[in-house]
Enzyme design. Structure first.
Site, PDB file in Angstrom:
ATOM      1  N   LYS A  85       0.861  -1.192   0.000  1.00  0.00           N
ATOM      2  CA  LYS A  85       0.000   0.000   0.000  1.00  0.00           C
ATOM      3  C   LYS A  85       0.886   1.227   0.000  1.00  0.00           C
ATOM      4  CE  LYS A  85      -4.413   0.422   0.771  1.00  0.00           C
ATOM      5  NZ  LYS A  85      -5.385  -0.324   0.098  1.00  0.00           N
ATOM      6  N   GLY A 120     -20.135   7.194   3.334  1.00  0.00           N
ATOM      7  CA  GLY A 120     -19.062   7.440   2.362  1.00  0.00           C
ATOM      8  C   GLY A 120     -19.627   7.262   0.964  1.00  0.00           C
ATOM      9  N   ALA A 157     -16.228   3.313  -4.035  1.00  0.00           N
ATOM     10  CA  ALA A 157     -16.725   2.079  -3.413  1.00  0.00           C
ATOM     11  C   ALA A 157     -18.146   2.263  -2.885  1.00  0.00           C
ATOM     12  CB  ALA A 157     -15.785   1.626  -2.303  1.00  0.00           C
ATOM     13  N   GLY A 158     -18.403   3.365  -2.213  1.00  0.00           N
ATOM     14  CA  GLY A 158     -19.727   3.619  -1.641  1.00  0.00           C
ATOM     15  C   GLY A 158     -20.797   3.730  -2.719  1.00  0.00           C
TER      16      GLY A 158
HETATM   17  N1  GLU Z   1      -7.104   0.042  -3.061  1.00  0.00           N
HETATM   18  C1  GLU Z   1      -7.939  -1.092  -3.310  1.00  0.00           C
HETATM   19  C2  GLU Z   1      -7.998  -1.970  -2.081  1.00  0.00           C
HETATM   20  O1  GLU Z   1      -7.813  -1.530  -0.982  1.00  0.00           O
HETATM   21  C3  GLU Z   1      -7.559  -1.825  -4.588  1.00  0.00           C
HETATM   22  C4  GLU Z   1      -6.211  -2.442  -4.591  1.00  0.00           C
HETATM   23  C5  GLU Z   1      -5.783  -3.019  -5.948  1.00  0.00           C
HETATM   24  O2  GLU Z   1      -6.591  -3.081  -6.854  1.00  0.00           O
HETATM   25  O3  GLU Z   1      -4.607  -3.379  -6.052  1.00  0.00           O
HETATM   26  O4  GLU Z   1      -8.301  -3.135  -2.163  1.00  0.00           O
END
Ligand code: GLU
Length: 422
Positions: free
Chosen positions: A111, A224, A228-229
């Site tokens: 991340k 949110g 995603a929301g």
């Molecule tokens: N940021 C998204 C997550 O937390 C997607 C991560 C990705 O596609 O690599 O799952």
């Protein structure tokens, strides 16, 4: 999404460690293995000098945490937010390791994040900062090393800049497989934009079956209203449910007769917020979370459901579109209340699953139809749902513990088979 004051001291990395500790205890994991899993394999902190539009230079701080790659290259998003911390990014990278293991895709966890407020930056400033960050992490990312993706306040635009910067630096015309969540025109996958929400809706469908809930009678609250929301609630609405309350970083609204997601998404696109949407009453964030409903979807940031409010939550299913919205203490309270939590590492795994599909398509330069993407996502995440659900009944533990258990088992198996070098 603004969090209440009492939440500010909760450190997501300590939360992630506590979850790992609890799973390790049940699995009788030895200390050495626990220690391997408790720390990221590599962390890079960078200073990102950026020319602002007024000619001044601002130096932003950015991070990339690579948690574990026993099962495959590191994978995970990059978030832009003023509250990003190193411990948050470390926690999120550990959760990505578990998420990829639960989805059973050949990736480890990673991340990244930059401490910045993208809402107060111009497009040009964002581009310069993003490209400089891509340059600074370019030696540790790569199609077989670490493949970034979007996260909070980043999207296709940023992914395109990173892809272009990386490709230019490496002397290749295009290397789309270095990053996922790209626009379709440069190798993005059909269905990726909606994938987190779509995957979540599939897990909700299965959870509702388990709980004997008719989706046509279900009411939904979403906290949110980012990518995603929005797609989680729109796709749950398509299953027949009624969305009765929603929020974003500016405020929350309620209408128990139901809010049309198409209309709300359009309003948000035009005005930048959901606040002021006609035919709905304004409420606080706390009131939103405590609204009686069938399904609650936290889709904002970490630490929203804690020991301070878990007891007041009146829902049957919590489907976590956000990462880390529920603390371990809250998990225990919700479990006692018999609320079924579909944990983040399962519920929002649709995003990274379709990222994997995008990467596969990029490597083969061979592209799938949207129908194929969605079908494969459904098969994959439904299988993961039952893997976690069965672990939860087998060990008699709540769903998050079951998910962590399952993930740790899979990662430990890979580490053991590969062995330690040297
Ligand atoms: N940021 C998204 C997550 O937390 C997607 C991560 C990705 O596609 O690599 O799952």
């Amino acid at each position: 999404m603004s969090s209440s004051n009492f939440n500010e001291k909760i450190n997501p990395y300590e939360v992630a460690l506590q979850q790992l500790q609890e799973a390790s205890k049940i699995l009788n994991l030895d200390n050495g293995m626990f220690e391997i899993l408790s720390k990221p394999k590599r962390i890079l902190t960078v200073s990102i000098p950026t020319r602002m539009d007024d000619g001044s230079i601002k130096v932003f701080t950015g991070f990339r945490s690579q948690h574990n790659d026993a099962r495959g290259p590191h994978k995970g998003g990059i978030r832009y937010h003023p509250d990003v911390t190193l411990d948050e990014v470390k926690a999120l990278s550990m959760w990505m390791t578990w998420k990829c293991a639960i989805a059973n895709i050949p990736y480890g966890g990673g991340k990244g994040g930059i401490i910045c407020n993208p809402k107060q930056m111009s497009e040009n400033e964002l581009e310069r900062m993003t490209r400089r960050f891509a340059y600074l992490i370019s030696d540790i990312i790569g199609p077989y090393r670490d493949i970034p993706a979007p996260d909070v306040y980043t999207g296709g635009k940023e992914m395109a800049w990173i892809m272009d910067t990386y490709s230019t630096l490496k002397g290749n015309y295009v290397q789309p497989e270095v990053i996922t969540g790209k626009p379709i025109a440069i190798g993005g996958s059909l269905g990726r934009n909606e994938a987190t929400g779509r995957g979540l809706a599939y897990t909700v469908r299965e959870a509702a079956k388990k709980r004997g809930i008719d989706m046509k009678q279900a009411t939904v609250v979403v906290q949110g209203f980012g990518n995603a929301g929005q797609f989680s609630s729109k796709l749950v609405e398509e299953q027949g449910a009624k969305i009765i309350a929603a929020s974003d970083s500016q405020g929350a609204i309620i209408n128990t007769n139901g809010i049309s997601m198409d209309a709300l998404m359009k309003f948000k696109k035009e005005t930048g917020s959901i606040v002021g949407f006609g035919n709905a009453k304004s409420i606080t964030n706390d009131e939103l979370l405590e609204t009686e409903c069938t399904i609650l979807i936290p889709a904002a940031l970490e630490n929203q459901i804690t020991n301070h409010n878990a007891d007041k939550i009146k829902t049957q299913i919590i489907a976590e579109a956000a990462n880390g919205p529920t603390t371990p203490e809250a998990d225990e309270i919700l479990y006692k209340k018999d609320i079924l939590v579909i944990p983040d590492v399962l519920a929002n795994g649709g995003g990274v699953t379709v990222s994997y599909f995008e990467w596969l398509q990029n490597l083969r330069r061979d592209y799938w139809t949207e129908e194929e993407v969605n079908n494969r996502l459904d098969i994959n995440i439904t299988k993961s749902f039952y893997d976690v659900y069965d672990t939860h009944t087998k060990y008699n533990v709540h769903m998050r513990k079951a998910a962590t258990l399952l993930a740790v088992q899979r990662v430990v198996e890979a580490i053991n088979i590969r062995g330690l070098w040297p």
